[in-house]
Design a protein around this motif. Sequence first.
Motif, PDB file in Angstrom:
ATOM      1  N   ASP A  83       0.848  -1.209   0.000  1.00  0.00           N
ATOM      2  CA  ASP A  83       0.000   0.000   0.000  1.00  0.00           C
ATOM      3  C   ASP A  83       0.878   1.252   0.000  1.00  0.00           C
ATOM      4  OD1 ASP A  83      -0.336  -1.918   2.355  1.00  0.00           O
ATOM      5  OD2 ASP A  83      -2.397  -1.711   1.639  1.00  0.00           O
ATOM      6  N   PHE A  84       1.935   1.186   0.813  1.00  0.00           N
ATOM      7  CA  PHE A  84       2.855   2.316   0.955  1.00  0.00           C
ATOM      8  C   PHE A  84       3.540   2.605  -0.379  1.00  0.00           C
ATOM      9  CE2 PHE A  84       7.272   3.646   1.931  1.00  0.00           C
ATOM     10  CZ  PHE A  84       6.984   4.896   2.463  1.00  0.00           C
ATOM     11  N   LEU A  85       4.002   1.545  -1.041  1.00  0.00           N
ATOM     12  CA  LEU A  85       4.666   1.708  -2.342  1.00  0.00           C
ATOM     13  C   LEU A  85       3.735   2.367  -3.353  1.00  0.00           C
ATOM     14  CD1 LEU A  85       6.733  -1.337  -3.557  1.00  0.00           C
ATOM     15  CD2 LEU A  85       7.496   0.888  -2.787  1.00  0.00           C
ATOM     16  N   MET A  86       2.488   1.911  -3.365  1.00  0.00           N
ATOM     17  CA  MET A  86       1.536   2.451  -4.336  1.00  0.00           C
ATOM     18  C   MET A  86       1.357   3.958  -4.127  1.00  0.00           C
ATOM     19  SD  MET A  86       1.084  -0.257  -5.790  1.00  0.00           S
ATOM     20  CE  MET A  86      -0.069   0.083  -7.068  1.00  0.00           C
ATOM     21  N   ILE A  87       1.243   4.364  -2.855  1.00  0.00           N
ATOM     22  CA  ILE A  87       1.059   5.785  -2.542  1.00  0.00           C
ATOM     23  C   ILE A  87       2.274   6.586  -3.018  1.00  0.00           C
ATOM     24  CG2 ILE A  87       0.873   7.451  -0.638  1.00  0.00           C
ATOM     25  CD1 ILE A  87      -1.690   5.931  -1.079  1.00  0.00           C
ATOM     26  N   VAL A  88       3.466   6.085  -2.679  1.00  0.00           N
ATOM     27  CA  VAL A  88       4.694   6.803  -3.064  1.00  0.00           C
ATOM     28  C   VAL A  88       4.802   6.877  -4.589  1.00  0.00           C
ATOM     29  CG1 VAL A  88       7.213   6.801  -2.934  1.00  0.00           C
ATOM     30  CG2 VAL A  88       5.859   6.141  -0.936  1.00  0.00           C
ATOM     31  N   PHE A 109      -5.174  -0.922  -7.969  1.00  0.00           N
ATOM     32  CA  PHE A 109      -4.829  -1.423  -6.642  1.00  0.00           C
ATOM     33  C   PHE A 109      -6.033  -1.399  -5.702  1.00  0.00           C
ATOM     34  CE2 PHE A 109      -3.077  -1.133  -2.360  1.00  0.00           C
ATOM     35  CZ  PHE A 109      -2.361  -2.322  -2.366  1.00  0.00           C
ATOM     36  N   SER A 110      -6.745  -0.245  -5.702  1.00  0.00           N
ATOM     37  CA  SER A 110      -7.868  -0.135  -4.765  1.00  0.00           C
ATOM     38  C   SER A 110      -8.982  -1.110  -5.131  1.00  0.00           C
ATOM     39  CB  SER A 110      -8.407   1.293  -4.714  1.00  0.00           C
ATOM     40  OG  SER A 110      -8.883   1.670  -5.982  1.00  0.00           O
TER      41      SER A 110
END
Length: 659
Positions: A83-88, A109-110
């Motif tokens: 999740d963190f990677l996707m946000i970054v 992703f979501s």
Amino acid sequence: MKHKHSHDHGHNHDHDGVFGEKTELYFAILSGVFFFIGLFIEKFTSLSEWVPLTNFIIAYFFGGYYTILEAIGKIRKGEFEIDFLMIVAAIGAAYIGSWGEGALLLFLFSLGHALESYAMNKAKKSIEALGELSPKMALVKKEKDIVEIPIEDLKLNDIIVVKPNAKISADGVVIKGSSSVNQAAITGESIPVDKNAISSTVDLPDFNDISENNVVFTGTLNGDNIIEVQVLKLNKDSTISRLIRMVNEVETQKSPTQLLTKKFEKWFVPTVVVLVITLCFAYLAIDETPKESLYRAISVLVSASPCALAISTPSAVLSGIARAAKRGVLIKGGRPLEDLGSLTTIAFDKTGTLTEGKPRLTNAFTLDGFDKKAFLSMVLDVESLSNHPLAKAISKDIKTQYDIKGNNLASEIQAIQGKGIKARYDNGDVYIGNEELMRSQNIVISQEITSQVNELLQDGHTVMLVAFNNKLVGMLSVMDVPREAAKNTLKRLKNIGIEKMIMLTGDHQNVGDSIAKQIGLTEVKGNLLPEDKVLAVQILKQEYSKIAMVGDGVNDAPAMANSTVGIAMGVAGSDVALETADIALMSDKIESLPFVIGLSRKSKSIIKQNLWISLGIVAFLIPTTLLGLASIGGAVAIHEGSTLLVVINALRLLRYREI
């Protein structure tokens, strides 16, 4: 007991947002809608740049909302995951002006996330369904009055009054009256058990040591007579509360592959983060501008976001679940779907699962040349006056199997508790019941008849002797008979590689053995209470590593919860069995079992293929973007391609046909 982990995709918190519990799914869909509108405007219209950009930004909001919540929740626990990677990656893409690619990432992703969490999370309901079983109120005797109170307020040694056909509201001992009680909900016994008052309530032994004929359980159903029960267990200690606790301790969990990909993400994500941060400063070591370094770093970040990996298992799991639903089979999540395909041992409950759960008349003999038609007519007349479940079964089957109408010549019927019944018939006395009843009336039973009775008992029948005018004239036997489809289904299971099929039952061992012979089981364990079934399942699990348990009653719920995969038989099954089970056959047809096992095996192989595709693409993209061979657009396109490929591969499960 081995605790199963709770099934969260990081989803333990309830997402009851604007649209109720489906909010997350709707957000993902909205994200997709705005992404595609933006894409269409950008590619096919000449509107100014801010129009598609606005759509992409809205897509970012809907796609990123829960992903950010998730990432923050995990970062607090010190976990940096996908999740963190996707946000970054999405922030990075926006920073260098690639809003479309970022919106696509977040949308895909979501959607994967939301679909998965929406399909699961039913564990709470099992507890509610179990609670429904016990009645809410009890009738308590207070000196001369009878008062209705909530069962939580019952005290030990209170006397409760149970009306005919009412649920019994406490575990206790019968102290007045006699009745037959349907215990199927607790013990799984197919035939109601006769209960009568204990001779003395002075110096009562421990609850577990009192004879079965004097004890009643919460949630069981009283027959046609009023009984009075002395409460021996408080509500929180009753059999049913113990079952609730057992079920409560076990929850659904992720599929083994999902757990594996989680482990992979755990080391993969930090590695990527370190690599990307390093690449941002590449301009210090090689001849390029800071902007070029940043561009490369973000390309690597996009290509290394294991999007396809994240969606590969959930998409296959969901397609498998959807395919099963079309056949009336409810599969609750990835774990049971995957596990079922890899096991070779299945345990079955008997009553209502392998058998019909209703007693049937299996034999009616006459003795000493008594006329068969006259015999059946007499039995029908007498039994149709009784409300006992066995009497009802006998009357019904005499009418249907032998086409006999009866002459209504019987009268003055009386039940002799634990032995049988007596009635007047055509100016004589008729007795129908066990050997004890006959002996009490000094009716002679020859050695030959005794051995015939024993033979039937050995084969699992319940036997009744019939005497008229002090002479034995015939014999009846009833039994819970196997379902028509059982034999064929077990044969098909054997053909697809299920090696051990074991029956666990609350009925007698000889009833079990007889049914096993008729339908082809490999082993039978009889006389089991719910706790014994749990123990049997645990032992079998140690022996064969994975075991499925198929049942239909509440009494099977704890055993199902302890098995690798619990399978509930549908409509006849209680709500609890449906809720506790990992898989529920809604149509109450045992024939669906081979289909589900086949589907599970197919799902497993598709999940494997998806893993290879998604990992292969990541392994290909990281070096190509690192060396600057692919642009950020190219990386997202290949990414997109692999994610779609994985989803399309998973959708093949929707067309699964049984071989």
